[in-house]
Enzyme design. Structure first.
Site, PDB file in Angstrom:
ATOM      1  N   GLY A 253      34.325  52.668  43.822  1.00  0.00           N
ATOM      2  CA  GLY A 253      35.167  52.164  42.544  1.00  0.00           C
ATOM      3  C   GLY A 253      36.251  52.016  42.599  1.00  0.00           C
ATOM      4  O   GLY A 253      36.583  51.772  40.972  1.00  0.00           O
TER       5      GLY A 253
ATOM      6  N   ALA B  47      49.255  53.641  47.872  1.00  0.00           N
ATOM      7  CA  ALA B  47      49.334  53.563  48.555  1.00  0.00           C
ATOM      8  C   ALA B  47      49.277  54.376  49.940  1.00  0.00           C
ATOM      9  O   ALA B  47      50.078  53.816  50.795  1.00  0.00           O
ATOM     10  CB  ALA B  47      50.137  54.796  47.101  1.00  0.00           C
TER      11      ALA B  47
ATOM     12  N   ILE C 197      51.715  46.975  40.377  1.00  0.00           N
ATOM     13  CA  ILE C 197      50.648  46.467  40.354  1.00  0.00           C
ATOM     14  C   ILE C 197      50.539  45.828  41.553  1.00  0.00           C
ATOM     15  O   ILE C 197      50.320  44.442  41.180  1.00  0.00           O
ATOM     16  CB  ILE C 197      49.913  46.938  38.390  1.00  0.00           C
ATOM     17  CG1 ILE C 197      51.170  47.222  37.673  1.00  0.00           C
ATOM     18  CG2 ILE C 197      48.951  46.083  38.487  1.00  0.00           C
ATOM     19  CD1 ILE C 197      49.984  48.929  37.911  1.00  0.00           C
TER      20      ILE C 197
ATOM     21  N   ASN D 281      46.550  44.764  42.114  1.00  0.00           N
ATOM     22  CA  ASN D 281      45.260  44.412  41.431  1.00  0.00           C
ATOM     23  C   ASN D 281      45.890  43.899  39.798  1.00  0.00           C
ATOM     24  O   ASN D 281      44.608  44.856  39.357  1.00  0.00           O
ATOM     25  CB  ASN D 281      44.780  44.211  41.704  1.00  0.00           C
ATOM     26  CG  ASN D 281      43.251  43.199  41.334  1.00  0.00           C
ATOM     27  OD1 ASN D 281      43.122  43.110  40.483  1.00  0.00           O
ATOM     28  ND2 ASN D 281      41.800  43.582  41.808  1.00  0.00           N
ATOM     29  N   PRO D 282      46.394  43.482  38.803  1.00  0.00           N
ATOM     30  CA  PRO D 282      45.880  43.365  37.689  1.00  0.00           C
ATOM     31  C   PRO D 282      45.293  43.282  36.960  1.00  0.00           C
ATOM     32  O   PRO D 282      45.293  44.788  35.631  1.00  0.00           O
ATOM     33  CB  PRO D 282      47.215  42.205  37.302  1.00  0.00           C
ATOM     34  CG  PRO D 282      48.203  42.217  37.804  1.00  0.00           C
ATOM     35  CD  PRO D 282      46.925  42.036  39.332  1.00  0.00           C
TER      36      PRO D 282
ATOM     37  N   GLN E 105      40.459  49.070  35.193  1.00  0.00           N
ATOM     38  CA  GLN E 105      40.783  50.844  35.329  1.00  0.00           C
ATOM     39  C   GLN E 105      41.481  51.695  34.429  1.00  0.00           C
ATOM     40  O   GLN E 105      40.522  52.886  34.204  1.00  0.00           O
ATOM     41  CB  GLN E 105      41.386  51.371  37.157  1.00  0.00           C
ATOM     42  CG  GLN E 105      40.483  52.282  37.504  1.00  0.00           C
ATOM     43  CD  GLN E 105      40.833  52.729  38.803  1.00  0.00           C
ATOM     44  OE1 GLN E 105      41.580  51.551  39.038  1.00  0.00           O
ATOM     45  NE2 GLN E 105      40.719  53.962  39.434  1.00  0.00           N
TER      46      GLN E 105
ATOM     47  N   GLU F  23      43.721  58.446  37.910  1.00  0.00           N
ATOM     48  CA  GLU F  23      43.549  59.513  36.342  1.00  0.00           C
ATOM     49  C   GLU F  23      44.690  58.792  35.340  1.00  0.00           C
ATOM     50  O   GLU F  23      44.084  59.774  34.374  1.00  0.00           O
ATOM     51  CB  GLU F  23      44.300  60.165  37.063  1.00  0.00           C
ATOM     52  CG  GLU F  23      42.340  61.455  38.207  1.00  0.00           C
ATOM     53  CD  GLU F  23      43.252  60.884  39.158  1.00  0.00           C
ATOM     54  OE1 GLU F  23      41.986  61.937  39.574  1.00  0.00           O
ATOM     55  OE2 GLU F  23      43.175  60.306  40.129  1.00  0.00           O
TER      56      GLU F  23
END
Length: 303
Positions: free
Chosen positions: A39, A83, A194, A196-197, A203, A269
Site C-alpha cells: 500500500g 529512496a 515528492i 507522486n504528489p 498517504q 510515517e
C-alpha cells in the site's frame, strides 16, 4: 475551541536494492524487483521513476514486484522504499542505456562506427534516429536487459537525514459533556522531492488521521493474564467519517540529492508523528488542562 501545533521528525534511511530493467521491442520497458508494495505506492514509483530515467512516458513502463526470481529489492518499511528502489532504478537505467548503445554501434548494427547518443527513448547519430524498439527489431532482438544496484554510502557517516513536518489542528471541546472533536488539521512537510504528489498527499492525510485516532480513540486494555480486553472493533475505537475533520497537506519541495540520486525522502510515517501532540496542545489551549497520555478521554477533562 483550541488551537494546537507540534513538530514532526522521522529518520530518512535507505537500504540496498537491485532493479532489473528490460527494454522490449514493443517499445515498453519492464522494471522489476522482488520488493513488495503493502500500500506504499511502490508500483507507481517504479513506473514514474523508470519512465523518467528512460525518457519515456510512465504508461510504457511495466512494473513488477513480489517475485523471488526478481533481483533483491529494498525493505518496504521505515519510509525507505522510494529512496531505496528509486536510486537503484536510476543505476539500472544508466546500465541498460549503455548496453543499448554498445549494441547499436557494434559491427553491422544501424549505428556502426558512429558516436550514438540516447535521449527520450531514442538512439540518434548523424541525423538518424530510432526508438529503442525499432533498434531492437532491426537487430533481431526481442529485448535487452541490465540490472543496477544502490546502497547507502559514506554520506550516512557524515550526515543525519530526516523528513520534517509542522502539524496544526483545531479542536472543539463541549463545555458540559467534555467531548472532544477535531474540526481541522493541517500538515506541512519537507520530505525532499515528492515523486507522486497525489498519492503522497493521500498517504500523509491518512497518517494525520491515524495520529488523531491515537490521540482520541485508540487504546489497548490488557487484563492481568495478558489478554486484550478490547480485542475487537466494538471495544478498540477507530475514527469513522463523522470523526474525521477537514485535512489539508502542503509540501516544501527541496530535493535532497545528498541523500539519494532522486532526491526523495520517506513519507510513510511522518504524517502520524506530531499529530497526537498537536491535538493534546489544542485541548490544553481550549480547556487549560494538560493531558500527558493518550488516548485523551472525557474523564481527563472533568473537574
Amino acid at each position: 475551541m483550541g488551537l494546537g501545533t507540534a513538530t514532526a521528525v522521522f529518520p530518512a534511511s535507505r537500504f540496498p536494492a537491485t532493479i532489473e530493467i528490460t527494454l522490449r521491442a514493443d517499445e515498453t520497458a519492464v522494471v522489476s524487483t522482488s520488493g513488495a508494495d503493502p500500500g506504499t505506492g511502490l508500483l507507481t514509483v517504479l513506473s514514474l521513476v523508470g519512465g523518467e530515467s528512460l525518457g519515456i512516458p510512465p504508461d510504457r513502463i511495466v512494473p513488477r514486484l513480489g517475485d523471488s526470481t526478481f533481483p533483491v529489492g529494498g525493505l518496504s518499511g521505515g519510509s525507505t522504499a522510494t529512496a531505496s528502489a528509486g536510486t537503484a532504478i536510476v543505476a539500472a537505467a544508466g546500465r541498460v542505456i549503455d548496453d543499448l548503445l554498445v549494441a547499436a554501434t557494434a559491427d553491422g548494427a544501424p549505428f556502426t562506427g558512429l558516436n550514438a547518443a540516447y535521449a527520450d527513448g531514442r538512439v540518434a547519430a548523424d541525423g538518424r534516429s530510432m526508438s529503442f524498439g525499432e533498434l531492437l527489431r532491426e537487430l533481431g532482438r526481442d529485448s535487452i536487459t541490465a540490472t543496477g544496484s544502490s546502497a547507502p554510502g559514506e554520506e550516512l557517516s557524515k550526515h543525519s537525514f530526516s523528513s520534517f513536518g509542522a502539524q496544526f489542528c483545531e479542536v472543539r471541546v463541549h463545555r458540559l459533556t467534555r467531548e472532544i472533536r477535531v474540526s481541522r488539521m493541517l500538515g506541512v512537510f519537507d520530505a525532499g522531492r515528492i515523486i507522486n504528489p497525489q498519492a503522497a498527499r493521500s498517504q500523509l492525510m491518512g497518517g494525520m488521521i491515524w495520529g488523531m485516532s491515537a490521540a482520541l480513540h485508540e487504546g489497548l486494555t490488557i487484563e492481568g493474564n495478558g489478554r486484550f480486553a478490547n480485542a475487537d472493533l466494538a471495544g478498540y475505537l477507530v475514527p469513522v467519517n463523522a470523526d474525521t475533520p477537514e485535512v489539508d497537506v502542503y509540501f516544501v519541495e527541496y530535493p535532497d540529492t545528498l541523500h539519494n540520486a532522486i532526491g526523495a525522502r520517506g513519507i510513510g510515517e511522518i504524517g502520524t508523528v506530531g499529530m497526537a501532540a498537536a491535538v493534546a496542545n489544542a485541548v490544553h489551549n481550549a480547556t487549560g488542562i494538560r493531558v500527558r497520555h493518550i488516548p485523551i478521554v472525557i474523564e481527563d477533562l472533568l473537574d
